[in-house]
Design a protein around this motif. Sequence first.
Motif, mmCIF file in Angstrom:
data_model
loop_
_atom_site.group_PDB
_atom_site.id
_atom_site.type_symbol
_atom_site.label_atom_id
_atom_site.label_comp_id
_atom_site.label_asym_id
_atom_site.label_seq_id
_atom_site.Cartn_x
_atom_site.Cartn_y
_atom_site.Cartn_z
ATOM 1 N N VAL A 56 27.642 51.430 18.718
ATOM 2 C CA VAL A 56 28.586 52.499 18.369
ATOM 3 C C VAL A 56 29.996 52.130 18.829
ATOM 4 O O VAL A 56 30.972 52.265 18.083
ATOM 5 C CB VAL A 56 28.141 53.837 18.983
ATOM 6 N N GLY A 57 30.106 51.653 20.076
ATOM 7 C CA GLY A 57 31.417 51.262 20.577
ATOM 8 C C GLY A 57 32.043 50.157 19.764
ATOM 9 O O GLY A 57 33.245 50.188 19.447
ATOM 10 N N VAL A 84 33.229 51.521 16.238
ATOM 11 C CA VAL A 84 34.420 52.378 16.324
ATOM 12 C C VAL A 84 35.657 51.550 16.680
ATOM 13 O O VAL A 84 36.729 51.723 16.090
ATOM 14 C CB VAL A 84 34.199 53.501 17.352
ATOM 15 N N THR A 105 44.837 50.094 21.545
ATOM 16 C CA THR A 105 43.645 49.543 20.881
ATOM 17 C C THR A 105 43.356 48.139 21.372
ATOM 18 O O THR A 105 42.198 47.790 21.657
ATOM 19 C CB THR A 105 43.836 49.530 19.354
ATOM 20 N N SER A 117 30.868 51.996 26.691
ATOM 21 C CA SER A 117 31.023 52.327 25.273
ATOM 22 C C SER A 117 31.563 53.736 25.079
ATOM 23 O O SER A 117 32.458 53.970 24.258
ATOM 24 C CB SER A 117 29.678 52.180 24.555
ATOM 25 N N VAL A 118 31.039 54.688 25.845
ATOM 26 C CA VAL A 118 31.508 56.079 25.735
ATOM 27 C C VAL A 118 32.961 56.195 26.182
ATOM 28 O O VAL A 118 33.770 56.898 25.550
ATOM 29 C CB VAL A 118 30.606 57.017 26.559
ATOM 30 N N LEU A 129 35.244 55.105 23.436
ATOM 31 C CA LEU A 129 35.378 56.143 22.410
ATOM 32 C C LEU A 129 36.336 57.236 22.865
ATOM 33 O O LEU A 129 37.138 57.750 22.078
ATOM 34 C CB LEU A 129 34.014 56.751 22.087
ATOM 35 N N ILE A 148 39.944 55.930 22.483
ATOM 36 C CA ILE A 148 40.364 55.875 21.080
ATOM 37 C C ILE A 148 40.598 57.286 20.536
ATOM 38 O O ILE A 148 41.570 57.532 19.806
ATOM 39 C CB ILE A 148 39.313 55.133 20.225
ATOM 40 N N GLY A 149 39.728 58.206 20.885
ATOM 41 C CA GLY A 149 39.897 59.581 20.430
ATOM 42 C C GLY A 149 41.005 60.303 21.156
ATOM 43 O O GLY A 149 41.773 61.067 20.547
ATOM 44 N N MET A 201 35.751 58.224 13.336
ATOM 45 C CA MET A 201 34.785 57.578 14.217
ATOM 46 C C MET A 201 33.376 57.649 13.641
ATOM 47 O O MET A 201 32.645 56.649 13.598
ATOM 48 C CB MET A 201 34.798 58.241 15.596
ATOM 49 N N ILE A 230 30.795 54.246 11.946
ATOM 50 C CA ILE A 230 29.535 53.791 12.531
ATOM 51 C C ILE A 230 28.554 53.430 11.426
ATOM 52 O O ILE A 230 28.354 54.193 10.482
ATOM 53 C CB ILE A 230 28.931 54.878 13.440
#
Length: 421
Positions: free
Chosen positions: A59-60, A63, A227, A253-254, A257, A260-261, A271, A275
Amino acid sequence: MEQIVVLAVLIFMVAVLITGKASLGWIGLLIPCIFTVAGITSGGEAFQGLTEKSIFIFVGAFVLSEAFFQAGLAAKLGNWMKRRLAYIRSEGMILLLLCLFSAALSSVLSSLGVQVAMLALVLAVGKNLKVSKTKSMMAIGYAATIGGSMTLMGTPLNMVGRTAYENAVPGDTIGIFEISRITVPAGLLMILYFCFVGSRFLPDRRAMEDAKQEAQSAGTRKNQAVTAITFAAFIVLIALDGVGKIPPANVISVLALLVIGGFRILSIRQMVLSIRWDILMFVVGIQSFAAAVESTGIDRILSEQAVRLFGQGIPDRLLIAGVFLVVVLITQFLNNTGTFGVVLPFVLVLASSLQVNLKPVILTAMIASSCSFALPVAAPTFPMLAREGDIRVTDWLIQGLPLVLIGFLACVLFVPVLWPL
């Protein structure tokens, strides 16, 4: 009866993967449902793959890859590359730069996204590139595939392999850059061969047109800086997972996110859409299948048969050669990740039955799954590149078979040395 159900699911999975009648995500969700309804595994066991650390890494990576493109970093790098190409006249050197640029990006980004971005870049440069579409399109396809095999983050199948290895060998793992010891030198040799030898035998069927649009960099400098820093930190921290006080990969990973968010580089909707849910669900299905094979005793039966077939005295290099050839043949006709999903159960059983180190066997299967160079089938973008460059099946065969040979020799000669069986 339970063993028959598991084998039927395996046959069904192979059939739909070969025929392309169902998506990876659909297959991945169906498998645990079948096993749960049949009473082979419980609901918790069937879907335990959802909690695996590798899912969070997936996921990371997805995204951050999307953020890389949305923030304009890909376009910025493309513009930089365009300026440099203006001073180069050698066709081989231009192809080499295209390949190295594509491979470097796809080693840490989605190779599909890299191929699409590079396609747009090549079309934007137009005749200034001084190389035909035929050669540039094939260069993009090969280089992105090669780059994807250079790290565990480059292609989903490598992360699937890591997860399977961690489950089979508790307490051990495959490092993010461990596979690079083989794939980087072999990949560079493949690129050099195509740019300076193979491409000379590839006809220029499709010439470049004048550029119709310029590659523009989008996004603010702040977003690009955030980024880039987040992306670099993610790679480093994931590579150091489990070392000292480094947070676990799922936490990293969280956090990526959240950054980025929080900086609004991507919206929640972007996002979610970035995925590859089909890949995640396929990973869950493969995990469920492995659990069913173990619980029904199929692994023990296959182990006994493998011992009878191969015996205990099979030479290391012969074993590696056999695994590579079987997998590389299948991957010419299937999606790379689908190929690895098909052969993974047999790789696990083979290594167990012969009582050899699993790591070199599974790494060989991972590398062979990425050597899909002889047909324009394994990646969704290959047919698109083939149409754009008027690349024919015979071109893929002529150009791709030497690349497959390089991968084969690299595995047979060096895998048993770097990872003794």
